[in-house]
Design a protein around this motif. Structure first.
Motif, PDB file in Angstrom:
ATOM      1  N   UNK A 106     -28.133  -7.509  22.420  1.00 50.99           N
ATOM      2  CA  UNK A 106     -27.021  -8.434  22.709  1.00 50.99           C
ATOM      3  C   UNK A 106     -26.105  -8.512  21.502  1.00 50.99           C
ATOM      4  N   UNK A 107     -24.829  -8.215  21.641  1.00 50.57           N
ATOM      5  CA  UNK A 107     -24.205  -7.755  22.870  1.00 50.57           C
ATOM      6  C   UNK A 107     -24.545  -6.298  23.162  1.00 50.57           C
ATOM      7  N   UNK A 108     -24.382  -5.938  24.422  1.00 47.00           N
ATOM      8  CA  UNK A 108     -24.586  -4.566  24.887  1.00 47.00           C
ATOM      9  C   UNK A 108     -23.873  -4.468  26.232  1.00 47.00           C
ATOM     10  N   UNK A 109     -23.770  -3.263  26.804  1.00 44.97           N
ATOM     11  CA  UNK A 109     -22.936  -3.115  28.008  1.00 44.97           C
ATOM     12  C   UNK A 109     -23.246  -4.098  29.134  1.00 44.97           C
ATOM     13  N   UNK A 110     -24.510  -4.469  29.332  1.00 47.83           N
ATOM     14  CA  UNK A 110     -24.823  -5.436  30.403  1.00 47.83           C
ATOM     15  C   UNK A 110     -24.705  -6.879  29.912  1.00 47.83           C
ATOM     16  N   UNK A 111     -24.456  -7.056  28.628  1.00 47.45           N
ATOM     17  CA  UNK A 111     -24.413  -8.412  28.049  1.00 47.45           C
ATOM     18  C   UNK A 111     -23.217  -8.515  27.098  1.00 47.45           C
ATOM     19  N   UNK A 112     -22.000  -8.579  27.676  1.00 49.31           N
ATOM     20  CA  UNK A 112     -20.800  -8.649  26.827  1.00 49.31           C
ATOM     21  C   UNK A 112     -20.709  -9.973  26.066  1.00 49.31           C
ATOM     22  N   UNK A 113     -19.830 -10.009  25.042  1.00 49.48           N
ATOM     23  CA  UNK A 113     -19.558 -11.287  24.372  1.00 49.48           C
ATOM     24  C   UNK A 113     -18.563 -12.042  25.252  1.00 49.48           C
ATOM     25  N   UNK A 114     -18.933 -13.243  25.668  1.00 45.65           N
ATOM     26  CA  UNK A 114     -18.059 -13.974  26.602  1.00 45.65           C
ATOM     27  C   UNK A 114     -17.308 -15.109  25.931  1.00 45.65           C
ATOM     28  N   UNK A 115     -17.679 -15.420  24.673  1.00 53.09           N
ATOM     29  CA  UNK A 115     -17.126 -16.639  24.081  1.00 53.09           C
ATOM     30  C   UNK A 115     -15.902 -16.408  23.190  1.00 53.09           C
ATOM     31  N   UNK A 116     -15.423 -15.192  23.081  1.00 53.99           N
ATOM     32  CA  UNK A 116     -14.279 -14.932  22.206  1.00 53.99           C
ATOM     33  C   UNK A 116     -14.686 -14.959  20.745  1.00 53.99           C
ATOM     34  N   UNK A 117     -13.657 -14.920  19.862  1.00 55.30           N
ATOM     35  CA  UNK A 117     -13.970 -14.813  18.433  1.00 55.30           C
ATOM     36  C   UNK A 117     -14.659 -16.071  17.896  1.00 55.30           C
ATOM     37  N   UNK A 118     -15.214 -15.945  16.684  1.00 50.21           N
ATOM     38  CA  UNK A 118     -15.937 -17.080  16.100  1.00 50.21           C
ATOM     39  C   UNK A 118     -17.406 -16.731  15.914  1.00 50.21           C
ATOM     40  N   UNK A 119     -18.229 -17.766  15.678  1.00 51.01           N
ATOM     41  CA  UNK A 119     -19.642 -17.511  15.396  1.00 51.01           C
ATOM     42  C   UNK A 119     -20.300 -16.691  16.519  1.00 51.01           C
ATOM     43  N   UNK A 120     -20.946 -15.612  16.144  1.00 49.84           N
ATOM     44  CA  UNK A 120     -21.509 -14.662  17.114  1.00 49.84           C
ATOM     45  C   UNK A 120     -22.899 -14.245  16.666  1.00 49.84           C
ATOM     46  N   UNK A 121     -23.798 -14.228  17.625  1.00 48.99           N
ATOM     47  CA  UNK A 121     -25.175 -13.820  17.332  1.00 48.99           C
ATOM     48  C   UNK A 121     -25.389 -12.399  17.847  1.00 48.99           C
ATOM     49  N   UNK A 122     -25.822 -11.530  16.943  1.00 44.41           N
ATOM     50  CA  UNK A 122     -26.245 -10.187  17.342  1.00 44.41           C
ATOM     51  C   UNK A 122     -27.763 -10.194  17.280  1.00 44.41           C
ATOM     52  N   UNK A 123     -28.400  -9.671  18.321  1.00 45.44           N
ATOM     53  CA  UNK A 123     -29.858  -9.596  18.272  1.00 45.44           C
ATOM     54  C   UNK A 123     -30.353  -8.289  18.884  1.00 45.44           C
ATOM     55  N   UNK A 124     -31.580  -7.950  18.534  1.00 50.31           N
ATOM     56  CA  UNK A 124     -32.150  -6.719  19.071  1.00 50.31           C
ATOM     57  C   UNK A 124     -33.617  -6.608  18.726  1.00 50.31           C
ATOM     58  N   UNK A 125     -34.178  -5.456  19.072  1.00 49.72           N
ATOM     59  CA  UNK A 125     -35.600  -5.224  18.822  1.00 49.72           C
ATOM     60  C   UNK A 125     -35.803  -3.927  18.049  1.00 49.72           C
ATOM     61  N   UNK A 126     -36.909  -3.895  17.297  1.00 49.08           N
ATOM     62  CA  UNK A 126     -37.248  -2.719  16.494  1.00 49.08           C
ATOM     63  C   UNK A 126     -38.748  -2.529  16.548  1.00 49.08           C
ATOM     64  N   UNK A 127     -39.200  -1.282  16.410  1.00 50.75           N
ATOM     65  CA  UNK A 127     -40.637  -1.014  16.479  1.00 50.75           C
ATOM     66  C   UNK A 127     -40.928   0.316  15.801  1.00 50.75           C
TER      67      UNK A 127
END
Ligand code: MTE
Length: 390
Positions: free
Chosen positions: A270-291
């Motif tokens: 997130x964000x990713x193609x199925x989960x766009x950023x919907x809130x416009x500019x400003x504080x934004x959380x990027x998250x993901x997984x690693x292994x």
């Protein structure tokens, strides 16, 4: 008050009527508002839905555990529906005593609990020749991460008594595909588990009920589901799944074989193609997984400018051996286009490569073991797309 805030001042139906009684749903389900959260298939990917695959919706999840109903499925002959009372696990071959266990017998051995990821070797396989599938569910969703309860395989093998010449193990499934893979004895004796529970409850039929083999850190194909037989031998069997399949064809026509370990990998969910950023500019959380199939992932880097500058992401949640890790990177988005990437560093010091670095050594013939860095291009609207940059 803005129009949207009426939800605070108006009485909502769920505040003015009693809710459902306790037994309305004896086995609980997610809220109906979450019914878009599901495994999905890509129909053109396989010839039929029996020997097929669906994908974990990584972009809808958080933390590190995959809920049982969302763990991706990969069957070669459909999901077997096994009556546990009629299921047996047999150990034969180069052992002192050939044994047959019922499920009740297995329950009398000491058990262990471990969280492990299972990644199909073909995860991201469609991306070798360029960006293809638009969503991390489809590019990276052949993975799940659950807590297994089961008996260490070593204990069962010790019960049978492996003969000195016994260097390999053949694991066989009771499904119509009778999947078989050769596993070296050192791995079998090290951390493999004969598991009957996932996330505390019985394995789901599609995950191998009543019992599956867990081969931590190694490619998913070896995690034989509906496990019915373990044969001890003195050499690998070279069955279909380790010759014509699950070998990596190189550019020179030779194939790498026995590529068991899953290399360190990560993806921004997130964000990713199925989960766009919907809130416009400003504080934004990027998250993901690693292994990593070789240990833990002590560090993940994130870039928002296609690799010009990298930032250390924050890992939150347990950092367990051969398990998924959750990372976050919070930043103030200026609303301009982004090129998002993540890069995993595992506990051996290995750093996740770019796709071009991988292709230099491995060519583009293989569909397996693509752990290259994934890029999402995010436009001013917050829409994300699967792209590659060189
Ligand atoms: N075991 C049996 N008996 N039959 C199968 O078709 N598929 C394998 C492996 N074990 C398979 C099997 C493959 S290719 C993978 S990637 C994993 O199971 C998938 O496990 P999952 O369905 O729990 O995601």
């Amino acid at each position: 008050l803005a129009a949207g805030e009426k939800v605070i001042t108006e009485l909502q139906p769920w505040m003015s009527e009693s809710g459902a009684p306790v037994d309305a749903m004896p086995y609980g389900k997610p809220s109906a508002y979450e019914d878009h959260v599901k495994r999905r298939t890509v129909e053109w990917l396989t010839a039929d839905p029996i020997s097929s695959i669906n994908f974990t919706p990584l972009h809808e999840l958080d933390g590190i555990i995959t809920p049982n109903g969302l763990a991706f499925e990969r069957h070669h002959g459909g999901a077997a529906d096994i009556e546990p009372g009629k299921h047996r696990l047999m150990i034969n071959g180069l052992v002192e005593t050939e044994l047959v266990f019922t499920m009740d017998d297995l329950m009398r051995f000491p058990r262990e609990n471990h969280v492990y990821f299972l990644e199909c070797a073909a995860n991201s396989g469609m991306e070798w020749r360029g960006s293809q599938l638009n969503g991390c569910q489809f590019t990276h969703g052949m993975i799940h991460n659950v807590m297994y309860t089961g008996v260490p395989l070593r204990l069962l093998l010790e019960e049978a008594g492996v003969k000195t010449a016994g260097k390999w193990l053949l694991a066989e499934g009771a499904d119509s595909a009778a999947m078989t893979r050769s596993i070296p004895m050192e791995k079998a004796m090290d951390d493999c588990i004969v598991a009957f529970k996932m996330n505390g409850e019985a394995l789901r039929p599609e995950q191998g009920y009543p019992v599956r083999l867990v081969v931590p850190g190694w490619e998913g194909n070896m995690w034989v589901k509906w496990l019915r037989r373990l044969e001890v031998g003195d050499k690998p069997w070279h069955h279909r799944e380790e010759t014509s399949k699950y070998t990596d064809l190189l550019a020179n026509g030779k194939a790498r074989r026995f590529t068991w370990e899953m290399d360190a990998k990560s993806v921004i969910t997130n964000p990713s193609p199925q989960a766009p950023i919907k809130h416009g500019k400003g504080p934004t959380v990027i998250t993901g997984v690693a292994w990593s199939g070789r240990g833990t992932v002590p560090r993940v880097d994130v870039t928002v400018d296609g690799g010009i500058t990298w930032h250390k992401a924050r890992i939150s949640g347990p950092s367990l051996d051969k398990s998924m890790h959750r990372f976050y990177y919070e930043f103030d988005w200026d609303g301009k286009p982004l090129l998002l990437q993540s890069r995993a560093h595992d506990s051996t010091g290995y750093v996740q490569p770019t796709k071009d670095q991988l292709r230099k050594f491995r060519g583009v013939n293989s569909i397996y073991h693509n752990n290259g860095i994934q890029t999402w291009a995010v436009d001013e609207e917050g829409i994300a797309e699967n792209v590659e940059i060189s």
